[in-house]
Scaffold this motif. Structure first.
Motif, PDB file in Angstrom:
ATOM      1  N   LEU A 256      20.712 -38.819 -35.957  1.00  0.00           N
ATOM      2  CA  LEU A 256      20.796 -37.633 -35.118  1.00  0.00           C
ATOM      3  C   LEU A 256      19.703 -37.667 -34.064  1.00  0.00           C
ATOM      4  N   SER A 257      19.928 -36.973 -32.963  1.00  0.00           N
ATOM      5  CA  SER A 257      18.972 -37.047 -31.856  1.00  0.00           C
ATOM      6  C   SER A 257      17.655 -36.356 -32.165  1.00  0.00           C
ATOM      7  N   ARG A 258      17.677 -35.364 -33.101  1.00  0.00           N
ATOM      8  CA  ARG A 258      16.453 -34.651 -33.481  1.00  0.00           C
ATOM      9  C   ARG A 258      16.219 -34.788 -34.983  1.00  0.00           C
ATOM     10  N   ILE A 259      16.520 -35.949 -35.519  1.00  0.00           N
ATOM     11  CA  ILE A 259      16.389 -36.194 -36.944  1.00  0.00           C
ATOM     12  C   ILE A 259      14.974 -35.840 -37.404  1.00  0.00           C
ATOM     13  N   ALA A 260      14.877 -35.206 -38.569  1.00  0.00           N
ATOM     14  CA  ALA A 260      13.588 -34.726 -39.065  1.00  0.00           C
ATOM     15  C   ALA A 260      13.464 -35.026 -40.559  1.00  0.00           C
ATOM     16  N   ASN A 261      12.231 -35.216 -40.983  1.00  0.00           N
ATOM     17  CA  ASN A 261      11.932 -35.469 -42.404  1.00  0.00           C
ATOM     18  C   ASN A 261      12.812 -36.575 -42.973  1.00  0.00           C
ATOM     19  N   PHE A 262      12.908 -37.651 -42.181  1.00  0.00           N
ATOM     20  CA  PHE A 262      13.761 -38.765 -42.573  1.00  0.00           C
ATOM     21  C   PHE A 262      13.133 -39.628 -43.668  1.00  0.00           C
ATOM     22  N   ASP A 263      11.917 -39.287 -44.111  1.00  0.00           N
ATOM     23  CA  ASP A 263      11.349 -40.022 -45.243  1.00  0.00           C
ATOM     24  C   ASP A 263      12.094 -39.701 -46.539  1.00  0.00           C
ATOM     25  N   ASP A 264      13.038 -38.735 -46.498  1.00  0.00           N
ATOM     26  CA  ASP A 264      13.936 -38.549 -47.639  1.00  0.00           C
ATOM     27  C   ASP A 264      14.700 -39.833 -47.950  1.00  0.00           C
ATOM     28  N   GLY A 296      17.892 -34.067 -42.350  1.00  0.00           N
ATOM     29  CA  GLY A 296      17.323 -32.922 -41.667  1.00  0.00           C
ATOM     30  C   GLY A 296      17.281 -33.140 -40.165  1.00  0.00           C
ATOM     31  N   THR A 297      17.202 -32.045 -39.435  1.00  0.00           N
ATOM     32  CA  THR A 297      17.121 -32.094 -37.982  1.00  0.00           C
ATOM     33  C   THR A 297      16.295 -30.920 -37.495  1.00  0.00           C
ATOM     34  N   LYS A 298      15.613 -31.120 -36.387  1.00  0.00           N
ATOM     35  CA  LYS A 298      14.821 -30.039 -35.815  1.00  0.00           C
ATOM     36  C   LYS A 298      15.700 -29.039 -35.076  1.00  0.00           C
ATOM     37  N   SER A 299      16.902 -29.452 -34.679  1.00  0.00           N
ATOM     38  CA  SER A 299      17.799 -28.583 -33.907  1.00  0.00           C
ATOM     39  C   SER A 299      19.214 -28.748 -34.440  1.00  0.00           C
ATOM     40  N   THR A 300      19.567 -27.921 -35.422  1.00  0.00           N
ATOM     41  CA  THR A 300      20.842 -28.081 -36.113  1.00  0.00           C
ATOM     42  C   THR A 300      22.021 -27.964 -35.158  1.00  0.00           C
ATOM     43  N   ILE A 301      22.023 -26.940 -34.330  1.00  0.00           N
ATOM     44  CA  ILE A 301      23.190 -26.687 -33.474  1.00  0.00           C
ATOM     45  C   ILE A 301      23.345 -27.790 -32.430  1.00  0.00           C
ATOM     46  N   ALA A 302      22.240 -28.193 -31.811  1.00  0.00           N
ATOM     47  CA  ALA A 302      22.299 -29.263 -30.812  1.00  0.00           C
ATOM     48  C   ALA A 302      22.726 -30.576 -31.450  1.00  0.00           C
ATOM     49  N   TYR A 425      18.586 -27.279 -49.329  1.00  0.00           N
ATOM     50  CA  TYR A 425      17.455 -27.213 -48.407  1.00  0.00           C
ATOM     51  C   TYR A 425      16.262 -28.060 -48.865  1.00  0.00           C
ATOM     52  N   LEU A 426      16.378 -28.744 -49.980  1.00  0.00           N
ATOM     53  CA  LEU A 426      15.213 -29.395 -50.573  1.00  0.00           C
ATOM     54  C   LEU A 426      14.973 -30.789 -49.995  1.00  0.00           C
ATOM     55  N   HIS A 427      13.761 -30.988 -49.504  1.00  0.00           N
ATOM     56  CA  HIS A 427      13.308 -32.314 -49.099  1.00  0.00           C
ATOM     57  C   HIS A 427      12.482 -32.920 -50.233  1.00  0.00           C
ATOM     58  N   GLY A 428      12.457 -34.247 -50.277  1.00  0.00           N
ATOM     59  CA  GLY A 428      11.621 -34.930 -51.253  1.00  0.00           C
ATOM     60  C   GLY A 428      12.235 -35.066 -52.619  1.00  0.00           C
ATOM     61  N   LEU A 429      13.462 -34.613 -52.802  1.00  0.00           N
ATOM     62  CA  LEU A 429      14.079 -34.657 -54.127  1.00  0.00           C
ATOM     63  C   LEU A 429      14.291 -36.081 -54.626  1.00  0.00           C
ATOM     64  N   PHE A 430      14.555 -37.028 -53.717  1.00  0.00           N
ATOM     65  CA  PHE A 430      14.819 -38.394 -54.157  1.00  0.00           C
ATOM     66  C   PHE A 430      13.551 -39.155 -54.532  1.00  0.00           C
TER      67      PHE A 430
END
Length: 483
Positions: A256-264, A296-302, A425-430
């Motif tokens: 995604l263009s605003r991908i976030a918390n990709f360390d998942d 995750g993304t910083k801008s879901t709608i975009a 909504y949980l990050h870090g679960l893996f």
């Protein structure tokens, strides 16, 4: 007195974050109490801190290298890009505004007191601070009001080590060119340089290092070979995420263009039976994917509009019709729903936006941001694990009644009747071995990594040894200033 030194780069992505982590772990192993510090960071890969804020993921890894819990003082200003021209401004862990780059340029100098407060609080409790710059001091057009590089080094009166990246080529020009363009007072603050990411026989660069010394007068701190285990550590820069693995469980992840918390993705990529395929714009999602993971993304709608522009929504629907599984995390979870209501225009144009419709839930965007470290339980297996939340928006609807997680007494997430479509909504679960293995078991996981967290610490130890072997740590300590 606490000692401090600042690591700056002759360009972006020269490896500053990893060098700071390695040096911090090496100094910690020598018996110093050490803290990382980055005055200003720009990243959508953030970590929730022990004091209830957020900082760049790289500073969280550096804190781990020091044996510390992440704290907002380690990264007092965080910029989280929301568009090509604007970013969310986070100060001391809390969002204060969303601003265009031009407006932030006018504001940033006013943040220096907040930055110095954090630095001084850290300095009061440790022996040594390793400071990471951002971008490059050679960007002299940004020098006025600077808080990220030489502006901070001057305000805090700390010496600087400049890092060049030989893997990109032209490292002599990088370092000597920086010396040439800097004003004298900034040039004099640099005490040494090091060359990073060398491949091959390091002795072959001895003449190059001498040329840099001859042109700059700076001390040569060393030439650092490529660290082959770098991929085992969480990456902060979006450009560093890549496809990996050859396992039979294929997880497709649209970039995604605003991908976030990709360390998942990191714990999944560590598994020997898993292939992570990062799908670039203009390419279809693979038809043989076991799982499509919407990150995750910083801008879901975009990013939902971006996903549709690539035709990935069609690929996802085809995948589901074939019996495939889909997992959405945070922004990816919001995309899976029927509607996203942003009535106040928090992410752009106010209104109701159609989601992918794979989960019967609706997300309402609200101004409140949830930042929390939590303990969760997989309701199907009873597995308990640690994770974190970092998002705006609240999601509700019929499929939330089939929640597949529990967080401290409340249900979390949603899933379809088939249980093949899930979101949370949980990050870090893996990062939890037990949860990760339980989740992947449905896809036939056999051989597996049994201690992801231990592997990170083992890699940090290897990185510290790498630093000790290839740069002069004693000289670095001698060059550090008292603060």
């Amino acid at each position: 007195m606490t000692k401090a030194i600042m690591i700056q780069g002759a360009g972006s992505n020269v490896g500053k974050s990893m060098l700071v982590a390695g040096i911090a772990r090496a100094l910690t192993q020598r018996g110093y109490t050490v803290a990382p510090f980055k005055p200003q960071n720009m990243s959508n890969n953030a970590a929730v801190t022990s004091d209830g804020g957020e900082i760049g993921r790289a500073q969280a890894l550096q804190a781990r290298a020091c044996g510390l819990k992440p704290h907002t003082d380690m990264n007092p200003v965080l910029l989280k890009p929301e568009s090509d021209v604007g970013a969310q401004v986070v100060v001391h862990g809390k969002r204060v505004a969303t601003m265009k780059a031009r407006d932030y340029g006018k504001m940033k100098s006013t943040l220096m007191p907040a930055v110095l407060q954090s630095f001084q609080r850290l300095a009061a409790n440790v022996d040594f601070i390793i400071i990471e710059g951002a971008g490059s001091p050679a960007e002299i057009n940004l020098r006025h009001g600077d808080i990220a590089n030489m502006g901070f080094a001057e305000a805090a009166n700390v010496p600087v080590i400049l890092i060049g990246d030989i893997d990109r080529g032209g490292v002599i020009a990088q370092i000597v060119g920086t010396h040439t363009v800097l004003p004298p007072q900034d040039r004099d603050r640099i005490k040494a340089f090091a060359v990073n990411k060398f491949r091959g026989d390091v002795s072959l660069f001895s003449d190059g290092a001498k040329a840099i010394v001859d042109h700059t007068g700076w001390t040569d701190l060393g030439t650092i070979p490529w660290f082959s285990e770098a991929h085992k550590l969480p990456a902060e820069d979006i450009m560093d995420i890549a496809s990996s693995g050859t396992g039979h469980i294929k997880i497709a992840v649209p970039r995604l263009s605003r991908i976030a918390n990709f360390d998942d993705l990191d714990p999944l990529a560590s598994e020997p039976n898993v292939t992570i395929e990062i799908v670039e714009a203009g390419h279809p999602l693979p038809a043989d994917a076991t799982l499509i993971l919407l990150p995750g993304t910083k801008s879901t709608i975009a990013d939902l509009a971006y996903l549709r522009a690539q035709g990935w929504d069609i690929d996802i629907m085809s995948h589901v019709r074939r019996g495939g599984h889909v997992l959405g995390i945070c922004g990816g979870y919001q995309m899976l729903g029927t509607w996203i209501d942003d009535l106040d225009g928090l992410e752009g144009i106010a209104g109701r936006h159609a989601g992918l419709g794979l989960l019967d839930v609706t997300t309402e965007m609200t101004d409140d941001k949830r930042l929390a470290e939590i303990t969760a339980t997989d309701t199907a297996t009873g597995t308990t694990f640690n994770a974190y939340e970092i998002h705006i928006g609240q999601t509700n609807g019929p499929d939330c009644e089939q929640a597949w997680l529990e967080v401290e007494g409340r249900l979390e997430g949603a899933q379809s009747a088939s249980k093949r479509i899930k979101g949370c909504y949980l990050h870090g679960l893996f990062a939890s071995d037990a949860f990760r293995h339980g989740y992947l078991a449905q896809f036939g996981l056999t051989d597996r990594l049994d201690d992801f967290e231990y592997d990170i610490d083992k890699t940090l130890d290897a990185l510290a040894m790498h630093m000790e072997s290839h740069i002069d740590i004693n000289q670095l300590i001698a060059l550090a200033g008292d603060v």
